[in-house]
Design an enzyme around this catalytic site. Structure first.
Site, mmCIF file in Angstrom:
data_model
loop_
_atom_site.group_PDB
_atom_site.id
_atom_site.type_symbol
_atom_site.label_atom_id
_atom_site.label_comp_id
_atom_site.label_asym_id
_atom_site.label_seq_id
_atom_site.Cartn_x
_atom_site.Cartn_y
_atom_site.Cartn_z
ATOM 1 C CG ASP A 1 -1.722 -1.421 1.187
ATOM 2 O OD1 ASP A 1 -2.268 -1.791 0.312
ATOM 3 O OD2 ASP A 1 -2.181 -1.872 2.296
ATOM 4 N N GLY B 1 -4.695 -5.853 -4.246
ATOM 5 C CA GLY B 1 -5.770 -4.985 -5.006
ATOM 6 C C GLY B 1 -5.310 -3.741 -5.660
ATOM 7 C CG HIS B 2 -3.667 -2.985 -8.758
ATOM 8 N ND1 HIS B 2 -3.030 -4.139 -8.616
ATOM 9 C CD2 HIS B 2 -3.967 -3.340 -10.335
ATOM 10 C CE1 HIS B 2 -2.889 -5.069 -9.651
ATOM 11 N NE2 HIS B 2 -3.399 -4.508 -10.795
ATOM 12 C CD GLN C 1 1.390 -9.156 -2.061
ATOM 13 O OE1 GLN C 1 2.376 -9.716 -2.847
ATOM 14 N NE2 GLN C 1 0.173 -9.020 -2.584
ATOM 15 C CE LYS D 1 3.205 -2.669 -4.560
ATOM 16 N NZ LYS D 1 2.914 -2.349 -3.125
HETATM 17 P P1 IMP Z 1 -1.166 -13.125 1.909
HETATM 18 O O1 IMP Z 1 -0.499 -12.587 0.970
HETATM 19 O O2 IMP Z 1 -2.822 -13.173 2.038
HETATM 20 O O3 IMP Z 1 -0.865 -14.528 2.465
HETATM 21 O O4 IMP Z 1 -1.125 -12.294 3.491
HETATM 22 C C1 IMP Z 1 0.041 -12.353 3.997
HETATM 23 C C2 IMP Z 1 0.256 -10.929 4.606
HETATM 24 O O5 IMP Z 1 0.496 -9.935 3.777
HETATM 25 C C3 IMP Z 1 -0.980 -10.298 5.483
HETATM 26 O O6 IMP Z 1 -0.476 -9.424 6.511
HETATM 27 C C4 IMP Z 1 -1.717 -9.317 4.484
HETATM 28 O O7 IMP Z 1 -2.428 -8.370 4.886
HETATM 29 C C5 IMP Z 1 -0.481 -8.928 3.533
HETATM 30 N N1 IMP Z 1 -0.967 -8.248 2.296
HETATM 31 C C6 IMP Z 1 -1.055 -9.325 1.382
HETATM 32 N N2 IMP Z 1 -1.213 -8.571 -0.005
HETATM 33 C C7 IMP Z 1 -1.098 -7.173 0.584
HETATM 34 C C8 IMP Z 1 -1.088 -5.965 -0.136
HETATM 35 O O8 IMP Z 1 -1.457 -5.816 -1.559
HETATM 36 N N3 IMP Z 1 -1.141 -4.948 0.633
HETATM 37 C C9 IMP Z 1 -0.763 -4.821 1.850
HETATM 38 N N4 IMP Z 1 -0.412 -6.096 2.696
HETATM 39 C C10 IMP Z 1 -0.637 -7.096 1.944
#
Ligand code: IMP
Length: 453
Positions: free
Chosen positions: A12, A39-40, A225, A15
């Site tokens: 977040d 999500g974007h 991420q 990007k």
């Molecule tokens: P996962 O990627 O769904 O396995 O989540 C693992 C961790 O990454 C969690 O703390 C999520 O909140 C975080 N996370 C995954 N994708 C995003 C993103 O696009 N932005 C911020 N945090 C993310």
């Protein structure tokens, strides 16, 4: 040539804006890790598109590639493509045959494991990301190429599905449904495979991308991420299961490290920190119950809480779906030094500088005090990171101004104290600033360098 975009904090960071800004010059936009956990929002020709898997460039007529390092949920992929087509676009998306497939049981298992883990839960998006990467590394995954090969597909499913069923039923004690049924999964996967074949969507990503690079095309690699969520370099275990850092761009696209390293690598920085989920955050302001470790609102410092609420409100730091407040904090420079080193940043994009406008003073966590010593980068274990206290540097605040005008006029129009803040950052990381985000709109960006030029 290539330009790689990497989040330097906890996701977040904005990007999407940078991909948008520089992506015009790109011919191909590639995702190299993650899946539909990212999500974007893309605004194009006055229309807003919400995507979680399809690379944003596909909305703008670029070729979008999901590299071998991605985990692909075909259901999400086809849904997003259908919506884009219904809205009159003609997206060209290619999927690496080596990418792994998120199957229905991965999503179920992600949900169950998160509930079981309690304090160790990462607060995942429950999209099945972790369980799919687990199967990849455990050499029991199903790859996109298998969807086009019925014999290989059946063999893989017959091996893996009974294991998943036993795990769900015997270890976690849940009743399973068709998400754990080999015949049902086989049929579903065959349909996915037929559509991928009909639309000619699968590629050998590395070979395809290298050809495009050799032909002189501009390739943008879009990380999802951020560095502190990286499975190797992040706050383990509160991380995602892939490598958002620039090394992941090579492994996850099939372009060699020389190609990625020979191009530009732009680190995206948000001018403060925000975090969804638990884990240490030494520069945190105030706290959020259930997420900030050992947080007790009764002991909270009112001034800090007020500041946190101000930044949260100005930056819109509330969950898009849940509306829950995100944790916020001052910029954490040790975290950024770690990110800049791990990804060899060649440039920085600093976003949300406008969010901090109007404060009397702005702080940054310059270093940590850890067991009585000053350290400049985070320690390697999350428990040690949790024991670090930030040592702050204080900058005079900057006023709220007409940021659109600032973006028009250029860098020198940014208020002087904000420039001092930016220059401190560039010096500390030894990386030049390429652009500064001063508002939510695409045009509210001060551009100093275009990495494709
Ligand atoms: P996962 O990627 O769904 O396995 O989540 C693992 C961790 O990454 C969690 O703390 C999520 O909140 C975080 N996370 C995954 N994708 C995003 C993103 O696009 N932005 C911020 N945090 C993310």
């Amino acid at each position: 040539m290539t330009v790689t975009i990497v989040g330097s904090q906890l996701g977040d960071e904005g990007k999407g804006r940078v991909v948008d800004l520089y992506g015009d010059a790109a011919d191909v936009v590639v995702r190299y890790q993650g899946g539909d956990n990212a999500g974007h929002t893309v605004v194009h020709d006055g229309e807003t598109y919400k995507l979680s898997l399809v690379p944003s460039g596909a909305v703008r007529g670029k070729v979008g590639v999901l590299g071998n390092g991605c985990v692909v949920n075909p259901e999400t992929l086809f849904d997003e493509l259908d919506v884009l087509r219904e809205r009159g676009l003609d997206p060209d998306v290619r999927v690496a045959e080596r990418a792994h497939v998120i199957l229905p049981y991965h999503r179920v298992l992600d949900g169950i494991e998160e509930d079981e883990k309690e304090d160790l839960a990462a607060g995942t998006t429950k999209r099945g990301i972790g369980p799919t990467y687990e199967d990849k590394v455990g050499r029991r995954g199903v790859r996109v190429g298998d969807l086009l090969d019925p014999e290989a597909l059946r063999e893989r499913l017959e091996y893996v599905v009974p294991q998943k069923k036993a795990l769900a039923e015997d270890v976690f004690g849940i009743e399973t449904d068709e998400a754990f049924d080999v015949d049902h999964l086989f049929e579903t996967c065959r349909e996915y495979g037929e559509r991928l074949a009909d639309e000619n969507m699968t590629v050998d990503a590395g070979t395809y991308l290298q050809r495009r690079v050799d032909e002189g095309d501009a390739v943008m690699l879009e990380g999802a991420q951020g560095t502190s969520l990286d499975i190797d370099h992040g706050v383990y275990p509160y991380v995602t299961s892939s490598n958002p850092t620039a090394g992941g761009a090579s492994v996850g696209s099939g372009l060699g490290p020389g190609v990625i390293g020979g191009g530009e690598i732009v680190g995206i920085v948000k001018a403060y920190l925000s975090r969804v989920g638990t884990g240490p955050l030494p520069t945190e302001l105030g706290g959020v119950e259930g997420q900030t470790p050992d947080y007790d609102p009764a002991d909270a410092d009112d001034e800090e809480e007020e500041l946190a609420t101000y930044i949260r409100d100005e930056g819109g730091e509330y969950g898009t779906v849940t509306g829950r407040p995100r944790r916020v904090g001052w910029l954490d420079v040790p975290m950024l030094r770690h990110a800049a080193r791990a990804s060899s940043f060649t440039g920085l994009a600093v976003n949300h500088v406008d969010v901090l406008a109007g404060l009397d003073e702005v702080k940054v966590g310059h270093s940590y005090e850890f067991d009585g010593e000053e350290i400049l980068t985070p320690p390697p274990t999350t428990e040690k990171w949790g024991r670090c206290e930030a040592t702050f540097e204080t900058f005079d605040g900057w006023p709220d101004v007409d940021w659109t005008e600032v973006a028009d006029e250029g860098y020198e129009a940014i208020p002087e104290n904000a420039r001092a803040y930016l220059e401190y950052l560039a010096d500390e990381l030894d990386v030049p600033i390429y652009c500064v985000g001063v508002g939510p709109g695409r045009e509210q960006t001060v551009v100093l360098e275009d990495p494709f030029e």
